[in-house]
Design a protein around this motif. Sequence first.
Motif, PDB file in Angstrom:
ATOM      1  N   PHE A  81     -37.797-107.409  27.583  1.00 56.25           N
ATOM      2  CA  PHE A  81     -37.667-106.260  26.681  1.00 56.25           C
ATOM      3  C   PHE A  81     -38.865-105.315  26.810  1.00 56.25           C
ATOM      4  CE2 PHE A  81     -37.948-104.416  22.302  1.00 56.25           C
ATOM      5  CZ  PHE A  81     -36.720-103.768  22.283  1.00 56.25           C
ATOM      6  N   LYS A  82     -40.062-105.914  26.946  1.00 55.00           N
ATOM      7  CA  LYS A  82     -41.291-105.110  27.073  1.00 55.00           C
ATOM      8  C   LYS A  82     -41.326-104.341  28.386  1.00 55.00           C
ATOM      9  CE  LYS A  82     -44.028-106.773  23.535  1.00 55.00           C
ATOM     10  NZ  LYS A  82     -45.093-107.642  23.117  1.00 55.00           N
ATOM     11  N   ALA A  83     -40.546-104.812  29.375  1.00 55.89           N
ATOM     12  CA  ALA A  83     -40.497-104.119  30.662  1.00 55.89           C
ATOM     13  C   ALA A  83     -39.346-103.108  30.696  1.00 55.89           C
ATOM     14  CB  ALA A  83     -40.356-105.135  31.793  1.00 55.89           C
ATOM     15  N   GLY A  84     -38.788-102.794  29.516  1.00 54.70           N
ATOM     16  CA  GLY A  84     -37.758-101.755  29.456  1.00 54.70           C
ATOM     17  C   GLY A  84     -36.346-102.257  29.685  1.00 54.70           C
ATOM     18  N   ILE A  85     -36.160-103.593  29.656  1.00 52.85           N
ATOM     19  CA  ILE A  85     -34.814-104.151  29.870  1.00 52.85           C
ATOM     20  C   ILE A  85     -34.203-104.453  28.506  1.00 52.85           C
ATOM     21  CG2 ILE A  85     -33.500-106.068  30.871  1.00 52.85           C
ATOM     22  CD1 ILE A  85     -35.735-106.214  33.035  1.00 52.85           C
ATOM     23  N   SER A  86     -32.981-103.979  28.285  1.00 53.13           N
ATOM     24  CA  SER A  86     -32.357-104.089  26.963  1.00 53.13           C
ATOM     25  C   SER A  86     -31.941-105.529  26.672  1.00 53.13           C
ATOM     26  CB  SER A  86     -31.164-103.142  26.877  1.00 53.13           C
ATOM     27  OG  SER A  86     -29.978-103.793  27.195  1.00 53.13           O
ATOM     28  N   ALA A  87     -31.704-105.819  25.388  1.00 48.26           N
ATOM     29  CA  ALA A  87     -31.163-107.131  24.992  1.00 48.26           C
ATOM     30  C   ALA A  87     -29.725-107.189  25.487  1.00 48.26           C
ATOM     31  CB  ALA A  87     -31.228-107.271  23.481  1.00 48.26           C
ATOM     32  N   GLN A  88     -29.449-108.129  26.401  1.00 47.32           N
ATOM     33  CA  GLN A  88     -28.147-108.124  27.066  1.00 47.32           C
ATOM     34  C   GLN A  88     -27.254-109.278  26.610  1.00 47.32           C
ATOM     35  OE1 GLN A  88     -28.654-106.515  31.408  1.00 47.32           O
ATOM     36  NE2 GLN A  88     -30.469-107.725  30.967  1.00 47.32           N
ATOM     37  N   ALA A  89     -25.947-109.033  26.667  1.00 47.72           N
ATOM     38  CA  ALA A  89     -24.959-110.071  26.343  1.00 47.72           C
ATOM     39  C   ALA A  89     -25.166-111.268  27.263  1.00 47.72           C
ATOM     40  CB  ALA A  89     -23.552-109.519  26.524  1.00 47.72           C
ATOM     41  N   GLY A  90     -25.080-112.451  26.705  1.00 46.91           N
ATOM     42  CA  GLY A  90     -25.149-113.659  27.521  1.00 46.91           C
ATOM     43  C   GLY A  90     -26.533-114.271  27.560  1.00 46.91           C
ATOM     44  N   LYS A 135     -37.976 -99.962  10.715  1.00 51.04           N
ATOM     45  CA  LYS A 135     -36.751 -99.649  11.468  1.00 51.04           C
ATOM     46  C   LYS A 135     -36.994 -98.520  12.477  1.00 51.04           C
ATOM     47  CE  LYS A 135     -31.980 -97.976  10.964  1.00 51.04           C
ATOM     48  NZ  LYS A 135     -31.467 -98.638  12.177  1.00 51.04           N
ATOM     49  N   ALA A 136     -37.749 -97.513  12.066  1.00 43.57           N
ATOM     50  CA  ALA A 136     -38.024 -96.382  12.974  1.00 43.57           C
ATOM     51  C   ALA A 136     -38.760 -96.874  14.219  1.00 43.57           C
ATOM     52  CB  ALA A 136     -38.844 -95.321  12.238  1.00 43.57           C
ATOM     53  N   ILE A 137     -39.739 -97.765  14.007  1.00 42.38           N
ATOM     54  CA  ILE A 137     -40.511 -98.298  15.140  1.00 42.38           C
ATOM     55  C   ILE A 137     -39.624 -99.129  16.053  1.00 42.38           C
ATOM     56  CG2 ILE A 137     -42.388 -99.896  15.754  1.00 42.38           C
ATOM     57  CD1 ILE A 137     -43.719 -98.980  13.023  1.00 42.38           C
ATOM     58  N   ILE A 138     -38.835-100.007  15.439  1.00 45.63           N
ATOM     59  CA  ILE A 138     -37.983-100.904  16.238  1.00 45.63           C
ATOM     60  C   ILE A 138     -36.904-100.111  16.967  1.00 45.63           C
ATOM     61  CG2 ILE A 138     -36.238-102.750  16.031  1.00 45.63           C
ATOM     62  CD1 ILE A 138     -38.200-104.044  13.953  1.00 45.63           C
ATOM     63  N   ASP A 139     -36.303 -99.130  16.290  1.00 40.97           N
ATOM     64  CA  ASP A 139     -35.271 -98.309  16.948  1.00 40.97           C
ATOM     65  C   ASP A 139     -35.838 -97.591  18.180  1.00 40.97           C
ATOM     66  OD1 ASP A 139     -33.378 -99.128  15.171  1.00 40.97           O
ATOM     67  OD2 ASP A 139     -33.286 -97.252  14.035  1.00 40.97           O
ATOM     68  N   ALA A 140     -37.080 -97.114  18.064  1.00 37.65           N
ATOM     69  CA  ALA A 140     -37.702 -96.426  19.206  1.00 37.65           C
ATOM     70  C   ALA A 140     -37.900 -97.393  20.372  1.00 37.65           C
ATOM     71  CB  ALA A 140     -39.046 -95.816  18.783  1.00 37.65           C
ATOM     72  N   LYS A 141     -38.319 -98.637  20.043  1.00 38.21           N
ATOM     73  CA  LYS A 141     -38.501 -99.636  21.112  1.00 38.21           C
ATOM     74  C   LYS A 141     -37.167 -99.962  21.774  1.00 38.21           C
ATOM     75  CE  LYS A 141     -42.601-102.083  19.407  1.00 38.21           C
ATOM     76  NZ  LYS A 141     -43.066-103.315  18.742  1.00 38.21           N
ATOM     77  N   TYR A 167     -31.076-107.736   9.926  1.00 38.01           N
ATOM     78  CA  TYR A 167     -32.518-107.868   9.743  1.00 38.01           C
ATOM     79  C   TYR A 167     -32.950-107.029   8.547  1.00 38.01           C
ATOM     80  CZ  TYR A 167     -32.883-110.555  13.952  1.00 38.01           C
ATOM     81  OH  TYR A 167     -32.761-111.557  14.869  1.00 38.01           O
ATOM     82  N   THR A 168     -34.064-107.469   7.962  1.00 37.49           N
ATOM     83  CA  THR A 168     -34.594-106.824   6.751  1.00 37.49           C
ATOM     84  C   THR A 168     -34.792-105.319   6.928  1.00 37.49           C
ATOM     85  OG1 THR A 168     -36.749-107.508   7.585  1.00 37.49           O
ATOM     86  CG2 THR A 168     -35.777-108.857   5.852  1.00 37.49           C
TER      87      THR A 168
END
Lengths: 208, 208
Positions: free
Chosen positions: B196-205, A24-30, B103-104
């Motif tokens: 996501f890897k380019a710094g773009i957040s998970a967005q609605a839609g 969770k710590a890793i994912i939250d940072a990402k 998520y777990t």
Amino acid sequence: MTEQNSNDIDALNERHRLRMERKKAIIDAKIAAADKQIGIIIVNTGNGKGKSSSAFGMVIRAMGHGMKVGVVQFIKGAMQTGEELFLGRFPEEVSFHSVGEGYTWETQNRERDIEKAQLAWEQAKRFLADPEIGLVVFDELNIALKYRYLDTDAVISDLLARPSMQHVVITGRGAPPELIAIADTVTEMDVVKHAFKAGISAQAGTEW
Amino acid sequence: MTEQNSNDIDALNERHRLRMERKKAIIDAKIAAADKQIGIIIVNTGNGKGKSSSAFGMVIRAMGHGMKVGVVQFIKGAMQTGEELFLGRFPEEVSFHSVGEGYTWETQNRERDIEKAQLAWEQAKRFLADPEIGLVVFDELNIALKYRYLDTDAVISDLLARPSMQHVVITGRGAPPELIAIADTVTEMDVVKHAFKAGISAQAGTEW
């Protein structure tokens, strides 16, 4: 349950908890690092199933969040698809244009295919000029690019000039490398196995 | 246009027509050979985008053809997804159950995850026993199998006992080989690139 068994399970549960705490710590940072909100270009390519259906899943996601959607289908099959029948119920929310006439091996007419692809791109450009539309889908556009029915450079320049918060999903086999280069998210759908090869027909609800 | 140019284009168009005529003969023969109509199991796996969205695209395809649909989500995020918000408008057509809790790495509680997965499978079995439901979606079921929250053999035996015309779509990373073995259509969604890897957040839609 013996006391030993019960201790083993407690230990397993605790190891799980610690592993998930670290994860969770890793994912939250990402997630914290990925904070940009901007319209993205998504490309679904490859020979596997799921390119168009994934685009239509994003259509209802967007509709669930109150966004308006524009769809252009560059290739229209002989049968009306379930997604077209269904989305036809929401003319205020989804503008659906099925412009193409069929796969290249059905039409067998290159000049007519080019004419239809260009008409479809005229509609596409109207969506790309409208900031009210939050998501646009260009279904099977990659095919029109692959056959050079449309000029890839011109298409890319229209895509890049769209409203900054508008998302675009482009589907079809053989996405050109220039399109992949400017896209934000690209998925290759690969066939692991396909029912069609086992003699099962393309069925309503799953394939169309 | 010179006469030579015009002749070149005519020749190009004619070669295209002949190539497509041959392609059509091959494709028509394959379509004729694939004539079975039967409920299939579709698995969307891999690390790329499009596994769940493709399943929800099939949901609206099925709805467009008048089929009833059942959905069980084995993992529920913190936010209500667009697909859940949207499909909630059609309680007569879609039965939507979001049973998991997250998520777990969010729950960090193995025993509670197992309990929720088993509850979700109870609902799944109700859909698998109902021939009125033409399409069922088990979203993120593969995760529950991967963590051994559910027994893969028991799940497979319930899947194989379903009504013969019912289609099932199962999503999630890391589909177990035993499930792939009994599935009809399996697609691996591979990441070529991800916003996501380019710094773009998970967005609605697009993402939820």
